[in-house]
Write a protein that holds these residues in place. Structure first.
Motif, mmCIF file in Angstrom:
data_model
loop_
_atom_site.group_PDB
_atom_site.id
_atom_site.type_symbol
_atom_site.label_atom_id
_atom_site.label_comp_id
_atom_site.label_asym_id
_atom_site.label_seq_id
_atom_site.Cartn_x
_atom_site.Cartn_y
_atom_site.Cartn_z
ATOM 1 N N GLU A 1 -45.397 19.287 45.051
ATOM 2 C CA GLU A 1 -46.626 19.778 45.656
ATOM 3 C C GLU A 1 -47.454 18.655 46.267
ATOM 4 O OE1 GLU A 1 -50.808 21.865 44.227
ATOM 5 O OE2 GLU A 1 -48.968 22.318 43.122
ATOM 6 N N ASP B 1 -54.796 21.627 50.570
ATOM 7 C CA ASP B 1 -54.337 22.087 49.269
ATOM 8 C C ASP B 1 -53.164 23.043 49.461
ATOM 9 O OD1 ASP B 1 -54.031 22.833 46.661
ATOM 10 O OD2 ASP B 1 -55.747 24.202 46.648
ATOM 11 N N GLY C 1 -49.382 16.896 50.790
ATOM 12 C CA GLY C 1 -50.749 16.603 51.201
ATOM 13 C C GLY C 1 -50.840 15.815 52.478
#
Length: 671
Positions: A557, A568, A561
């Motif tokens: 995850e 997000d 970015g």
């Protein structure tokens, strides 16, 4: 009422794309992406002579009428008219929204354009004393296109597929459609084509294969021609469905069952085996089936219309008068045991006829309001199903319910709730249908079945059953099974691609692997199917999926970015997991990082293929830098992964396009 900014058609509340032309209804973006599309070029022949013959104002009026008619046909099949060039039309199927059947839609549009021109010419001849002839070229290939369409309202697609489509149009005979090889391969199950011809096209170093489009097939073919395999891995589900048929016959009450599964997982094969099993159990069982269509004219109740026509022995080729006579005769006899009064019987027959688009003169429904008409139809169809079941046990099949209109869904639920008799109602749908219609099929007595991917052993057994081949290289066999990941359709399409490419050939009564059987290329059919699923995502989820694809099948995850401008990704990833596209892993290869996995390698491949190469290069550089920062003193352990991303950033195919404005940045990465 909200309307589409591109074509002006009404749009559903909450819709992300226009149902008519496919245009995005979300905020426009300057971002571009790569797409697999089908391009259609249509041109008026002998237009120079036409210009000499007519006054410029008359010619302009004539062409405006022609363009309007052709654009309407293209839009009705989900295509987008990109531009008019003189008297030529260029349309794109697959941009801004990819659909799995874009090639088929383009060919349907091409044939309808030729038909529509006949009626257009009647008016042109009457008013202007001339008629037009057109020729059409259709080709499938990769292009680069802006996401959601350009701000001007027109797409600007570029790629060799566009040039080839234009060349095919120029090579076509007047009144014909000439099709490129990739379009043929994508649509050969649905259309008939002439034998291939070799064309030498301007700007192409080698001749290309092209085929004249003849007509749609009466019934779409399935599978690999000449190859048959037994059903594999669905024995439990088949037993459940046939058990429900027995239960319906024993209780005299309908038993609805909804079979869920992603495209290609085997829903249609399970239905086919169900029908064979039903006929083996009861020779008198009545089988009626219909399909929901994703595009076309008058398709709201198409599935029920197919069922009704089959029950009344009406073919699409019958004249209007013949269709009416068959309908009235069959329904009067079928409905007689229900004991209805004449007005009620006439109303029921008229309502059933309306669902099949069969016009009855002096219909008692002519003056009804839409809500009243819906009520009459909701009473007529349960009567029809009850009447069929009184005569004999029956199986009603409605395939591809995910394409269905809400009106049809309401009707199916009314049938399930109100009909009586020994009837099994089998419907098939994709998983997203349950998300879009959570309340459907939840009534008492309804059963839901979800088909899972085949196991590796079952997939291997399917390959062995399809191909009697001993010398298939083990590496290729593993790659085939790995790409298909338990999806029978994917497996068949990959094998068919290998056969098309000559990697596997027939030698007497056996299949033999040739020297070209080195690796598996993704068939366009699978690419289009998966790309359509990705294009249907909300914009934010789609972008996250593409960014994740750059990282790899396994991704983190936090790695997204930088590629997303520090946005997000948590919320979109949760939604993607809920949709079954990715899955969060319980442990991570990078300590302290939330790790995800693409559920299917091909989803990752197709998402990655949509990312423009310049954007890929930048994203690879950002991911490499993220891993390098994370590794710290442990860089040696992750050196290979870091090197892969940096190498892709500067040495990947066409990666230099990303660094035109920042050559120093590229050199810094190269060092």
């Amino acid at each position: 009422m909200t309307t589409c900014p591109r074509c002006g058609a009404p749009v559903r509340e909450g819709a992300r794309f226009c149902d008519t032309c496919g245009a995005s209804l979300e905020p426009e973006s300057d971002a571009e992406e790569r797409k697999l599309v089908t391009v259609l070029f249509a041109d008026v022949t002998s237009s120079t002579a036409l210009g000499d013959q007519l006054d410029p104002e008359r010619l302009r009026s004539l062409l405006a009428e022609y363009f309007a008619a052709m654009a309407a046909v293209i839009g009705s099949w989900g295509g987008t008219v990109e531009k008019y060039i003189g008297d030529a039309i260029m349309a794109v199927f697959g941009a801004p929204l990819v659909r799995e059947d874009d090639a088929e839609r383009a060919l349907q549009a091409a044939l309808e354009m030729l038909d529509r021109l006949e009626s257009v010419n009647e008016g042109l001849s009457r008013r202007h004393g001339v008629s037009l002839r057109i020729r059409i070229g259709v080709n499938t290939g990769e292009v680069v296109a802006p996401q959601g369409g350009a701000a001007s309202g027109q797409l600007i697609v570029s790629g060799d597929a566009v040039n080839v489509a234009a060349r095919l149009e120029q090579a076509a005979d007047p009144g014909s459609v000439l099709v490129g090889e990739r379009t043929y391969l994508a649509a050969r199950q649905t259309f008939e084509f002439a034998a291939p011809v070799e064309l030498t096209l301007k700007g192409k170093p080698e001749p290309i294969a092209a085929r004249a489009l003849l007509a749609p097939r009466a019934e779409a073919a399935r599978g690999i021609p000449g190859l048959q395999a037994p059903m594999v891995g669905r024995e439990r589900e088949l037993g459940t469905v046939l058990g429900l048929l027995d239960e319906a016959i024993e209780t005299g009450e309908p038993r609805p069952v909804l079979v869920y599964g992603p495209a290609g997982i085997g829903k249609s094969r399970l239905v086919r085996e169900t029908l064979l099993g039903a006929q083996q159990r009861r020779t008198d069982v009545k089988i009626l089936r219909g399909r929901c269509l994703g595009a076309g004219h008058g398709i709201t109740f198409w599935a029920l219309g197919e069922i009704l026509r089959a029950a009344c022995d009406i073919s699409l080729g019958d004249t209007a008068e013949t269709s009416r006579d068959k309908l009235r005769g069959a329904l009067a006899k079928l409905l007689e045991p229900l004991g209805m009064e004449a007005p009620e019987l006439g109303e029921t027959i008229a309502a059933l006829a309306a669902t099949a688009n069969i016009a009855l003169p002096e219909s008692p429904l002519t003056h009804l309001e839409p809500r009243e008409l819906s009520g009459v139809m909701a009473r007529a169809w349960p009567r029809f199903v009850t009447a069929v079941a009184r005569a004999t046990p029956a199986v009603f099949v409605i395939e591809d319910l995910h394409w269905a209109d809400d009106q049809l869904l309401d009707m199916v639920e009314q049938i399930s709730a109100r009909a009586t008799g020994g009837v099994l109602i089998v419907a098939t749908a994709r998983p997203e249908f349950a998300e879009q219609h959570p309340g459907f099929g939840t009534s008492a007595g309804a059963t839901g079945l979800t088909l899972r991917a085949l196991t590796e052993g079952q997939s291997a057994a399917l390959v062995d059953a399809l191909l009697d081949i001993d010398d298939l290289p083990e590496s290729l066999r593993s790659e085939v099974l790995g790409h298909a990941e338990g999806n029978p359709f994917f497996l068949e399409e990959i094998l068919r691609r290998l056969i098309d490419e000559g990697a596997i050939v027939r030698a007497k009564d056996r299949w033999v692997a040739t020297s070209s059987a080195a690796h598996v290329a993704l068939p366009d059919s699978i690419h289009a199917l998966l790309a359509a699923r990705i294009d249907g995502l909300p914009a934010e989820e789609k972008r996250v999926l593409q960014d994740a694809a750059v990282v790899g099948r396994t991704f983190w995850e936090a790695a997204l970015g930088g590629a997303r401008g520090a946005g997000d990704a948590g919320g979109p990833l949760q939604n993607l997991e809920r949709r079954g596209l990715v899955v969060a892993r319980p442990t991570s290869t990078l300590p302290g990082q939330v790790e995800y996995l693409f559920r299917h390698a091909l989803i990752r491949d197709v998402a990655y293929a949509a990312v423009p190469k310049a954007r890929r290069a930048i994203a690879h550089a950002e991911v490499g830098a993220w891993i390098e920062r994370l590794a710290g003193e442990r860089l040696d352990e992750m050196g290979e992964l870091v090197a892969y991303h940096y190498r892709s950033a500067v040495a990947g195919a066409d990666a230099d396009l990303a660094w035109d404005a920042d050559p120093q940045g590229r050199e810094a990465i190269r060092r």
